[in-house]
Design an enzyme around this catalytic site. Structure first.
Site, mmCIF file in Angstrom:
data_model
loop_
_atom_site.group_PDB
_atom_site.id
_atom_site.type_symbol
_atom_site.label_atom_id
_atom_site.label_comp_id
_atom_site.label_asym_id
_atom_site.label_seq_id
_atom_site.Cartn_x
_atom_site.Cartn_y
_atom_site.Cartn_z
ATOM 1 N N LYS A 27 34.845 -21.778 56.132
ATOM 2 C CA LYS A 27 34.016 -20.584 55.940
ATOM 3 C C LYS A 27 33.940 -20.224 54.464
ATOM 4 C CE LYS A 27 31.674 -16.937 56.951
ATOM 5 N NZ LYS A 27 31.785 -15.883 57.922
ATOM 6 N N HIS B 63 30.607 -17.732 66.152
ATOM 7 C CA HIS B 63 31.100 -16.875 65.045
ATOM 8 C C HIS B 63 31.787 -15.668 65.679
ATOM 9 C CE1 HIS B 63 30.418 -14.906 60.899
ATOM 10 N NE2 HIS B 63 31.207 -14.095 61.591
ATOM 11 N N HIS C 18 35.351 -12.895 65.467
ATOM 12 C CA HIS C 18 36.571 -12.377 64.837
ATOM 13 C C HIS C 18 37.539 -11.959 65.931
ATOM 14 C CE1 HIS C 18 34.728 -12.184 60.823
ATOM 15 N NE2 HIS C 18 33.610 -11.958 61.507
ATOM 16 N N LEU C 19 38.700 -12.590 65.946
ATOM 17 C CA LEU C 19 39.703 -12.241 66.961
ATOM 18 C C LEU C 19 40.856 -11.439 66.372
ATOM 19 C CD1 LEU C 19 39.905 -15.489 69.140
ATOM 20 C CD2 LEU C 19 38.964 -13.261 69.803
ATOM 21 N N ASN D 217 39.173 -14.682 58.360
ATOM 22 C CA ASN D 217 39.394 -13.595 57.380
ATOM 23 C C ASN D 217 40.477 -12.629 57.835
ATOM 24 O OD1 ASN D 217 37.681 -12.589 59.410
ATOM 25 N ND2 ASN D 217 36.674 -11.132 58.034
ATOM 26 N N HIS E 31 25.169 -15.301 60.791
ATOM 27 C CA HIS E 31 24.566 -13.999 61.082
ATOM 28 C C HIS E 31 23.329 -13.710 60.224
ATOM 29 C CE1 HIS E 31 27.351 -13.251 57.853
ATOM 30 N NE2 HIS E 31 28.379 -12.997 58.625
ATOM 31 N N ALA F 188 32.982 -2.456 57.991
ATOM 32 C CA ALA F 188 31.803 -3.127 58.543
ATOM 33 C C ALA F 188 32.223 -4.007 59.707
ATOM 34 C CB ALA F 188 31.155 -3.984 57.462
ATOM 35 N N ASP G 54 29.481 -12.658 65.981
ATOM 36 C CA ASP G 54 30.095 -11.878 64.907
ATOM 37 C C ASP G 54 30.757 -10.627 65.477
ATOM 38 O OD1 ASP G 54 30.929 -11.262 62.351
ATOM 39 O OD2 ASP G 54 29.031 -10.336 61.763
ATOM 40 N N HIS H 238 28.714 -17.081 54.661
ATOM 41 C CA HIS H 238 28.322 -15.666 54.633
ATOM 42 C C HIS H 238 27.294 -15.550 53.509
ATOM 43 C CE1 HIS H 238 29.027 -11.274 55.295
ATOM 44 N NE2 HIS H 238 28.324 -11.281 54.177
ATOM 45 N N LEU I 125 28.031 -6.138 58.305
ATOM 46 C CA LEU I 125 27.492 -6.944 57.205
ATOM 47 C C LEU I 125 27.176 -8.335 57.715
ATOM 48 C CD1 LEU I 125 29.836 -5.737 54.335
ATOM 49 C CD2 LEU I 125 27.379 -5.331 54.542
HETATM 50 C C1 NCD Z 1 33.181 -8.874 59.677
HETATM 51 C C2 NCD Z 1 34.634 -8.420 59.875
HETATM 52 O O1 NCD Z 1 34.837 -7.246 60.208
HETATM 53 O O2 NCD Z 1 35.546 -9.232 59.713
HETATM 54 N N1 NCD Z 1 32.356 -7.718 59.492
HETATM 55 C C3 NCD Z 1 31.034 -7.639 59.693
HETATM 56 O O3 NCD Z 1 30.460 -6.611 59.403
HETATM 57 N N2 NCD Z 1 30.351 -8.626 60.204
HETATM 58 C C4 NCD Z 1 33.098 -9.829 58.524
HETATM 59 C C5 NCD Z 1 31.789 -10.569 58.440
HETATM 60 O O4 NCD Z 1 31.504 -11.451 59.243
HETATM 61 O O5 NCD Z 1 31.012 -10.277 57.528
HETATM 62 ZN ZN ZN Z 2 31.761 -12.277 60.865
#
Ligand code: NCD
Ligand code: ZN
Length: 398
Positions: free
Chosen positions: A146, A60, A62-63, A88, A221, A310, A294, A183, A266
């Site tokens: 997702k 998991h 985010h890039l 996202n 997560h 977040a 995450d 999520h 989150l």
């Molecule tokens: C993530 C994000 O910033 O894209 N933020 C987070 O707090 N984990 C989105 C997510 O996985 O909920």
């Molecule tokens: Zn995430």
């Protein structure tokens, strides 16, 4: 902040950010006594100072895109074999064609890391086309879909409100064995933010599993003992990812003695008993639990704001943090299951065929405090305790 340090002192020192550093144990959340006892015991038996693991995967991640992508991707690509890349973006990754184009943009920044494989995901909406999902999965482009309940987190406005509308997609996924990453938080304003995961499990996840029992699902997560218990007892096609930061922080770290935006993510970190349940699950080696960092970079200007984003950026020091936690639990022998075996098995992929080596240094390892991007800095997770483990792979990125 620990006992005896006032909010005023914290605010006064905020410019140089020392108030977030190395305070976790003083909040009583990290049992330093127990850790020292264990370290002592381990030393008496046989001190482990190096560890070779199959190359880890991040299930998991985010890039982002553009300047942020180019600044952060190497932090993962240099150590990890594969990563499930979250969809996202703005606009989200909706179709197989979007995923394929995003994958190309990621790989364009990975020339120095030819083995790194981004595993793409699609963002489920109420109008997702089941045929497109199946085609993209069968072409090997997409490895998961997702599910964001609409409004649950960063860039989730196009997520799902009416679960009946996504039923055909979920059934098509079940047929081809494509996992659904979830999520797991309800979004109703009336539900307390600290209860949103537990309520999601009862109101959404249980009915969803009853509706499509053969669908592989991952509670992403997971942050609660309720989530850990649910996943442990749910059967073969249910799993959970656990982040690095949720193994370190509880809700006090965000809120007690000063507001720490760099610990806000989150699902939000919960009470200490929940953190302990996550540590127990991660270090158990149980097949249902695996690493999904995450790691979610946001510019500091977006986090240190009246309405802060977040997300916590953990990619650069994740493996050092994890080795620390597993060692403190006398569970270093389970680290490979968590980082490198369980996730691949759940996704139906082979484990990596190469390894990384972690070594324990005599002196604490110093990580950079932030990652620079063309648009500003991104603070790197400060786990609050000195870290001695690092990857034995040449000079660290600064
Ligand atoms: C993530 C994000 O910033 O894209 N933020 C987070 O707090 N984990 C989105 C997510 O996985 O909920
Ligand atoms: Zn995430």
């Amino acid at each position: 902040m620990g006992a005896g340090i006032s909010v005023a002192e914290c605010l006064a020192s905020a410019a140089s950010v020392p108030c977030m550093t190395h305070d976790l144990s003083r909040d009583g959340t990290f049992d330093r006594g127990k850790m020292e006892f264990m370290e002592h015991n381990m030393a008496a038996v046989e001190p482990i100072t190096s560890l070779t693991l199959r190359r880890p995967d991040d299930w998991h991640l985010h890039l982002r895109d553009g300047a942020m992508l180019s600044a952060v991707v190497a932090d993962t690509a240099q150590h990890f074999g594969r990563a499930i890349v979250m969809p996202n973006l703005v606009p989200p990754v909706l179709t197989g064609a979007d995923a394929s184009a995003y994958r190309d943009r990621i790989l364009a920044h990975c020339a120095g890391y030819p083995k790194f494989q981004p595993l793409m995901t699609l963002y489920l909406t109420e109008t997702t086309d089941a045929n497109d999902v199946v085609k993209a999965a069968e072409a090997g482009i997409v490895h998961a879909v997702k599910l964001y309940p609409a409004g649950a987190t960063t860039n989730s406005a196009s997520g799902v409100r009416d679960f009946d509308k996504v039923r055909p997609v979920l059934e098509a996924m079940a047929e081809i064995g494509l996992p659904l990453c979830i999520h797991g938080e309800v979004t109703e304003p009336s539900v307390d933010i600290f209860d949103r995961e537990a309520v999601f499990i009862d109101r959404v996840l249980r009915p969803l599993r009853a509706a499509v029992p053969s669908l592989k699902m991952i509670l992403e997560h997971v942050t609660t003992a309720d989530g850990v218990d649910f996943v442990r007892d749910a059967g073969d096609n249910m799993a959970a990812t656990i982040t690095t930061h949720h193994l370190f922080i509880n809700r006090n770290h965000i809120l007690a003695g000063g507001l720490r935006p760099h610990y806000y993510c989150l699902p939000v970190a919960k009470r200490e008993r929940h953190r302990l349940a996550l540590v127990a699950a991660a270090t158990s080696g149980a097949r249902q639990f695996f690493l999904g960092t995450d790691s979610a970079p946001h510019l500091d200007t977006d986090k240190q704001s009246a309405c802060g984003c977040a997300g916590i950026y953990t990619a650069p020091n994740t493996l050092s943090c994890l080795a620390h936690v597993f060692e403190a639990e006398s569970a270093l022998e389970q680290l490979e299951a968590f980082t490198s075996l369980n996730g691949a098995a759940f996704y139906g992929l082979p484990p990596a065929n190469d390894t990384i080596k972690l070594v324990k240094r005599d002196e604490a390892v110093v990580f950079p405090a932030s990652r620079k991007t063309a648009n500003g800095e991104v603070t790197i997770f400060d786990c609050g305790v000195p870290l001695y483990w690092e990857i034995d792979a040449g000079p660290m990125r600064v």
